[in-house]
Scaffold this active site. Structure first.
Site: not given
Ligand code: PEP
Ligand code: MG
Length: 563
Positions: A183, A424, A448, A495
């Site tokens: 946290h 990913e 990933d 992302c």
């Molecule tokens: C990723 O794998 O790039 C992603 C955005 O998802 P997470 O980091 O939640 O696995």
């Molecule tokens: Mg991911």
């Protein structure tokens, strides 16, 4: 002057202030055995304490989701049953019953293997402390007298501690414990307060009243700096704050290159508070809404209604597109109320869409909630860890069943809701053209994707030097996906963390990425950079960088073009 170098920066920035050594007070409970005639009174005292604590938490929950989860904990049936049993069957007073119950629960969580669940032991301790204070009628704020710039140095900081702080004076934290999902770490990031977590023995290395400088960019803690050093850091801190303010001033301008290419800057979020922050930071949408928090913060699978209300609130707050990722659990993310079989290779195991397709009822609950919320704004559904067209079609077939149910029930939803995938896995890259023909959008998850393409565990310290998204294999994979999306007219976003990497931004722009999604705090910085780039030049960079043969060659090339 003494310098301590450390790694775990929870949140960016520079802070200068006097040390406040914070020792969590353990209050000695007035623990005793009681007579049967006193039992009713003790039960009532406990219930009154719960009511008071919940009222306090309701106030705090207005500013942070953490406290909403704490309300549930304070009202938890197991907790209450255990306290009541100890009062009624074992003739213990409310304090003793509470103390014993909390230490039993903490023990259970602390022994769990999963890092996330282990850290939940801290939530239980924190609730226990609040309830104990309420039982004893103590109201204290250890930070009440803080009237100058201060850095709090603590073994650990619980949400109830940070809730007491006045951030006009408290400029930074350092804690001895706490991981990246603790946290204190989340709080520091959302308040944008520079902080280090997990700095071993820091409480014995500094003293109350010492002056310290905390620079999380240089990963340094400087104790009792000389006048020259202090002045240098004061200037650096001022420049950093000015830069932040300047960046904030461009937050509502478009991310448009000097030669007119416009891209979208979205935010990654993991809570409703993050959505509010994303609006403030100028996000043009949400590129990744990690729905896991709804599952991880609860003590049960969240119901359709609970999820619907959360998604509805998010889309109403944002008033712009929100890409919600369906449950991405497994791998490193577990649930307290569901046992996952132990696997040899959890990252290659039963996770994400694989779980959703098998636990169909749970998946339908989430999809129905998403569909219902889509009646209130632009919600798009994203499936994680996809490796084939077939998986995507199976997920969409379940979505169609949910749509049919809702139609029959006369419940409104967006009939044309978009569905896309996280790219990913290497399989998704190699089948990108096939996938591009069926999906509405792609979002490249480089966190990933890097680990799977390079076969390098993203959390393994021993091989962290091998985890590098600038590896030519990953760069070429990203280009393949963007080109496949373009060929079939599908929007391609990213992302993963790479989308906000200063050196990556020109490459991604040049490759034709449409949407960059990142933690909200990075949006203004990336926007500023894009507004000073030339798209035509970025296209050349993207082309050239993909010709390189090693990470070293890529880095050498980039060092010469990005200052
Ligand atoms: C990723 O794998 O790039 C992603 C955005 O998802 P997470 O980091 O939640 O696995
Ligand atoms: Mg991911």
């Amino acid at each position: 002057m003494k310098t301590i170098t450390t790694e775990n920066a929870a949140s960016k920035g520079i802070a200068i202030g006097k040390v406040f050594l914070f020792h969590q007070e353990t209050i000695a409970a007035d623990t005793r055995l009681i007579l049967e005639a006193e039992q009713e009174n003790e039960l009532q005292r406990y219930q009154k304490a719960v009511t008071e604590v919940c009222a306090e938490l309701e106030e705090l929950a207005k500013n942070s989701d953490i406290f909403a989860a704490h309300i549930e904990l304070a009202q938890d049936v197991m907790l209450q049953d255990s306290v009541f049993t100890k009062i009624q069957s074992e003739c213990k007073n409310a304090e003793l019953a509470l103390e014993e119950t909390i230490s039993e629960l903490v023990q259970v969580f602390a022994e769990m293997d999963d890092v996330y669940l282990k850290e939940r032991a801290d939530d239980i301790k924190d609730i226990g402390k609040r309830l104990m204070y309420a039982l004893k009628g103590i109201k204290t704020n250890p930070f009440a007298d803080v009237q100058e710039d201060t850095i709090v140095v603590a073994k650990d900081l619980a949400p109830s501690d940070t809730a007491n702080m006045d951030f006009q004076f408290i400029k930074g934290f350092i804690t001895e414990t706490g991981g990246m999902t603790s946290h204190v770490c989340i709080m520091a990031r959302s308040m944008e307060i520079p902080a280090f977590v997990g700095v071993a023995q820091i409480q014995s290395q500094v003293q109350n009243g010492d002056e310290i400088i905390l620079d999380t960019m240089e990963q340094k803690i400087i104790c009792n700096p000389d006048a020259q050093t202090k002045m240098a850091y004061q200037q650096k801190a001022k420049a950093y704050e000015e830069q932040k303010a300047n960046l904030q001033a461009i937050k509502d301008l478009p991310a448009k290159t000097e030669d007119g290419k416009v891209v979208e800057l979205f935010a990654n979020v993991g809570s409703i508070a993050d959505v509010e922050n994303a609006c403030k930071k100028g996000a043009e949408g949400i590129g990744l809404f990690r729905s896991e928090f709804l599952y991880m913060e609860n003590q049960h699978f969240p119901t359709e209604e609970e999820q619907f209300l959360a998604y509805k609130k998010a889309v109403e707050l944002m008033q712009r597109p929100i890409i919600i990722r369906t449950l991405d659990i497994g791998g490193d993310k577990a649930l307290s109320y569901h046992t996952f079989e132990k696997e040899e290779n959890p990252f290659l195991g039963w996770r994400a869409i694989r779980i959703s397709l098998e636990m169909k009822q749970m998946f339908q609950t989430q999809l129905r909630a998403l569909l219902r919320a889509s009646a209130y704004g632009d919600i798009r559904i994203m499936y994680p860890m996809i490796i084939s067209v077939d998986e995507f079609l199976q997920a969409n077939a379940i979505l169609e069943e949910c749509k049919k149910q809702l139609q029959e029930e006369g419940i409104a939803f967006d009939e044309n809701i978009q569905t896309g995938i996280m790219v990913e896995t290497p399989a998704a890259v190699l089948c990108a053209e096939d996938l591009a023909q069926v999906v509405d959008f792609f979002s490249i998850g480089t966190n990933d994707l890097t680990q799977y393409i390079l076969a390098v565990d993203r959390g393994n310290e021993k091989i962290k030097n091998l985890y590098n998204t600038f590896h030519p294999a990953v760069l070429r994979a990203i280009r393949t996906v963007i080109q496949a999306g373009k060929k079939y007219g599908k929007l391609v976003g990213m992302c993963g963390e790479f989308a906000s990497d200063e050196k990556a931004v020109p490459i991604l722009l040049g490759m034709g990425l449409d949407e960059f999604s990142m933690v909200a705090a990075e949006i203004a910085k990336v926007k500023y950079q894009i507004r000073h780039l030339d798209y035509a030049q970025c296209c050349v960079i993207a082309e050239e960088v993909c010709q390189k043969h090693s990470v070293a060659e890529v880095q050498h090339y980039l060092e010469n073009i990005v200052s």
